[in-house]
Design a protein around this motif. Sequence first.
Motif, PDB file in Angstrom:
ATOM      1  N   LEU A  14       0.853  -1.196   0.000  1.00 25.99           N
ATOM      2  CA  LEU A  14       0.000   0.000   0.000  1.00 25.99           C
ATOM      3  C   LEU A  14       0.885   1.241   0.000  1.00 25.99           C
ATOM      4  N   GLN A  15       0.711   2.072  -1.020  1.00 28.13           N
ATOM      5  CA  GLN A  15       1.518   3.290  -1.108  1.00 28.13           C
ATOM      6  C   GLN A  15       0.626   4.502  -1.258  1.00 28.13           C
ATOM      7  N   PHE A  16       0.973   5.538  -0.537  1.00 23.36           N
ATOM      8  CA  PHE A  16       0.202   6.778  -0.522  1.00 23.36           C
ATOM      9  C   PHE A  16       0.395   7.542  -1.820  1.00 23.36           C
ATOM     10  N   LEU A  17      -0.718   7.986  -2.383  1.00 23.71           N
ATOM     11  CA  LEU A  17      -0.671   8.792  -3.603  1.00 23.71           C
ATOM     12  C   LEU A  17      -0.793  10.281  -3.286  1.00 23.71           C
ATOM     13  N   PHE A  18      -1.928  10.677  -2.699  1.00 22.63           N
ATOM     14  CA  PHE A  18      -2.148  12.068  -2.307  1.00 22.63           C
ATOM     15  C   PHE A  18      -3.345  12.183  -1.386  1.00 22.63           C
ATOM     16  N   GLU A  19      -3.466  13.351  -0.760  1.00 21.52           N
ATOM     17  CA  GLU A  19      -4.555  13.632   0.169  1.00 21.52           C
ATOM     18  C   GLU A  19      -5.131  15.005  -0.114  1.00 21.52           C
ATOM     19  N   TYR A  20      -6.445  15.096  -0.048  1.00 18.74           N
ATOM     20  CA  TYR A  20      -7.141  16.361  -0.257  1.00 18.74           C
ATOM     21  C   TYR A  20      -8.008  16.680   0.946  1.00 18.74           C
ATOM     22  N   PHE A  21      -8.039  17.956   1.259  1.00 22.33           N
ATOM     23  CA  PHE A  21      -8.891  18.443   2.338  1.00 22.33           C
ATOM     24  C   PHE A  21      -9.457  19.775   1.886  1.00 22.33           C
ATOM     25  N   SER A  22     -10.760  19.897   1.894  1.00 25.41           N
ATOM     26  CA  SER A  22     -11.419  21.132   1.446  1.00 25.41           C
ATOM     27  C   SER A  22     -10.873  21.599   0.096  1.00 25.41           C
ATOM     28  N   GLU A  23     -10.827  20.684  -0.835  1.00 26.79           N
ATOM     29  CA  GLU A  23     -10.455  20.930  -2.233  1.00 26.79           C
ATOM     30  C   GLU A  23      -8.984  21.256  -2.435  1.00 26.79           C
ATOM     31  N   THR A  24      -8.167  21.153  -1.388  1.00 29.81           N
ATOM     32  CA  THR A  24      -6.740  21.483  -1.489  1.00 29.81           C
ATOM     33  C   THR A  24      -5.901  20.227  -1.268  1.00 29.81           C
ATOM     34  N   GLN A  25      -4.917  20.051  -2.133  1.00 31.85           N
ATOM     35  CA  GLN A  25      -4.012  18.925  -1.919  1.00 31.85           C
ATOM     36  C   GLN A  25      -3.020  19.303  -0.825  1.00 31.85           C
ATOM     37  N   ARG A  26      -3.001  18.515   0.254  1.00 30.45           N
ATOM     38  CA  ARG A  26      -2.124  18.825   1.380  1.00 30.45           C
ATOM     39  C   ARG A  26      -0.872  17.959   1.412  1.00 30.45           C
ATOM     40  N   ASN A  27      -0.957  16.831   0.750  1.00 29.96           N
ATOM     41  CA  ASN A  27       0.144  15.890   0.859  1.00 29.96           C
ATOM     42  C   ASN A  27       0.206  15.075  -0.424  1.00 29.96           C
ATOM     43  N   LYS A  28       1.416  14.730  -0.831  1.00 25.73           N
ATOM     44  CA  LYS A  28       1.581  13.992  -2.075  1.00 25.73           C
ATOM     45  C   LYS A  28       2.669  12.952  -1.900  1.00 25.73           C
ATOM     46  N   GLY A  29       2.446  11.779  -2.449  1.00 25.95           N
ATOM     47  CA  GLY A  29       3.436  10.707  -2.395  1.00 25.95           C
ATOM     48  C   GLY A  29       4.395  10.786  -3.565  1.00 25.95           C
ATOM     49  N   ASN A  30       5.259   9.792  -3.655  1.00 27.96           N
ATOM     50  CA  ASN A  30       6.293   9.774  -4.691  1.00 27.96           C
ATOM     51  C   ASN A  30       5.828   9.043  -5.937  1.00 27.96           C
ATOM     52  N   PHE A  31       4.908   9.626  -6.617  1.00 27.35           N
ATOM     53  CA  PHE A  31       4.403   9.070  -7.871  1.00 27.35           C
ATOM     54  C   PHE A  31       4.623  10.087  -8.978  1.00 27.35           C
ATOM     55  N   PRO A  32       4.776   9.602 -10.230  1.00 29.84           N
ATOM     56  CA  PRO A  32       4.998  10.553 -11.336  1.00 29.84           C
ATOM     57  C   PRO A  32       3.782  11.435 -11.566  1.00 29.84           C
ATOM     58  N   GLY A  33       4.009  12.501 -12.340  1.00 33.53           N
ATOM     59  CA  GLY A  33       2.962  13.470 -12.606  1.00 33.53           C
ATOM     60  C   GLY A  33       1.777  12.923 -13.373  1.00 33.53           C
ATOM     61  N   ARG A  34       1.922  11.701 -13.910  1.00 34.02           N
ATOM     62  CA  ARG A  34       0.780  11.086 -14.612  1.00 34.02           C
ATOM     63  C   ARG A  34      -0.379  10.815 -13.646  1.00 34.02           C
ATOM     64  N   PHE A  35      -0.066  10.777 -12.386  1.00 37.18           N
ATOM     65  CA  PHE A  35      -1.086  10.544 -11.370  1.00 37.18           C
ATOM     66  C   PHE A  35      -1.530  11.900 -10.816  1.00 37.18           C
ATOM     67  N   SER A  36      -2.786  12.176 -10.916  1.00 35.08           N
ATOM     68  CA  SER A  36      -3.296  13.449 -10.420  1.00 35.08           C
ATOM     69  C   SER A  36      -4.653  13.229  -9.768  1.00 35.08           C
ATOM     70  N   GLY A  37      -5.084  14.219  -9.047  1.00 29.84           N
ATOM     71  CA  GLY A  37      -6.378  14.099  -8.388  1.00 29.84           C
ATOM     72  C   GLY A  37      -7.002  15.458  -8.191  1.00 29.84           C
ATOM     73  N   ARG A  38      -8.213  15.424  -7.700  1.00 31.40           N
ATOM     74  CA  ARG A  38      -8.882  16.660  -7.331  1.00 31.40           C
ATOM     75  C   ARG A  38     -10.014  16.327  -6.373  1.00 31.40           C
ATOM     76  N   GLN A  39     -10.457  17.356  -5.691  1.00 34.98           N
ATOM     77  CA  GLN A  39     -11.585  17.189  -4.778  1.00 34.98           C
ATOM     78  C   GLN A  39     -12.588  18.292  -5.042  1.00 34.98           C
ATOM     79  N   PHE A  40     -13.828  17.928  -4.979  1.00 29.27           N
ATOM     80  CA  PHE A  40     -14.904  18.876  -5.258  1.00 29.27           C
ATOM     81  C   PHE A  40     -15.445  19.461  -3.962  1.00 29.27           C
ATOM     82  N   SER A  41     -16.280  20.473  -4.104  1.00 27.68           N
ATOM     83  CA  SER A  41     -16.791  21.167  -2.915  1.00 27.68           C
ATOM     84  C   SER A  41     -17.646  20.262  -2.025  1.00 27.68           C
ATOM     85  N   ASN A  42     -18.180  19.196  -2.593  1.00 32.50           N
ATOM     86  CA  ASN A  42     -18.972  18.262  -1.771  1.00 32.50           C
ATOM     87  C   ASN A  42     -18.108  17.141  -1.190  1.00 32.50           C
ATOM     88  N   SER A  43     -16.786  17.309  -1.260  1.00 33.99           N
ATOM     89  CA  SER A  43     -15.762  16.386  -0.740  1.00 33.99           C
ATOM     90  C   SER A  43     -15.532  15.159  -1.607  1.00 33.99           C
TER      91      SER A  43
END
Lengths: 114, 110
Positions: free
Chosen positions: A43-72
Amino acid sequence: KAGVTQTPRYLIKTRGQQVTLSCSPISGHRSVSWYQQTPGQGLQFLFEYFSETQRNKGNFPGRFSGRQFSNSRSEMNVSTLELGDSALYLCASSLGGFGTGELFFGEGSRLTVL
Amino acid sequence: QKEVEQDPGPLSVPEGAIVSLNCTYSNSAFQYFMWYRQYSRKGPELLMYTYSSGNKEDGRFTAQVDKSSKYISLFIRDSQPSDSATYLCAMPGGYNKLIFGAGTRLAVHP
């Protein structure tokens, strides 16, 4: 109380394609984090979002991305898929705030890249 | 060297046995420790959460932390077939980032 819901549960893609995975957290949870699980790397951490903001990111290439919407709700995207991206992608939600509280995991989206 | 080391097993025991699962870690800054259980085709679920050195008991499960040795353990007493799962130790690495061990696959046979 509904748990963490991930869609789709299973999908098959070919190399070079892109994929978008979706996660609906537990109601009231504002933090969503993503993990990749493979037999070789665990199990490897990719990223974390809180209130639509990425707070933490793991060691993965830029091909991996994410986002969070206002409804979480959150999505993660993998572009230009490689065979090594075949994995179980797990989403976890928590109340958020500081530190690391209990994470509630979904059942995952199993991606197979051919 | 990985930050968290865990023997992946598999571990096979008879019903009723005492099971010992272990992890070592390298970062002395870790302040609390978790054990997750993952059944086949499911996501992990939190089993135990400990803040400090010493023991914490919850039913048949006991979590033990030895910070001086950077060593944590999970003991399962009177193991049952329903305990068959993968057990993952985890430590915090930032905002809701967990650093997981490789996971130990446990099979309890009747």
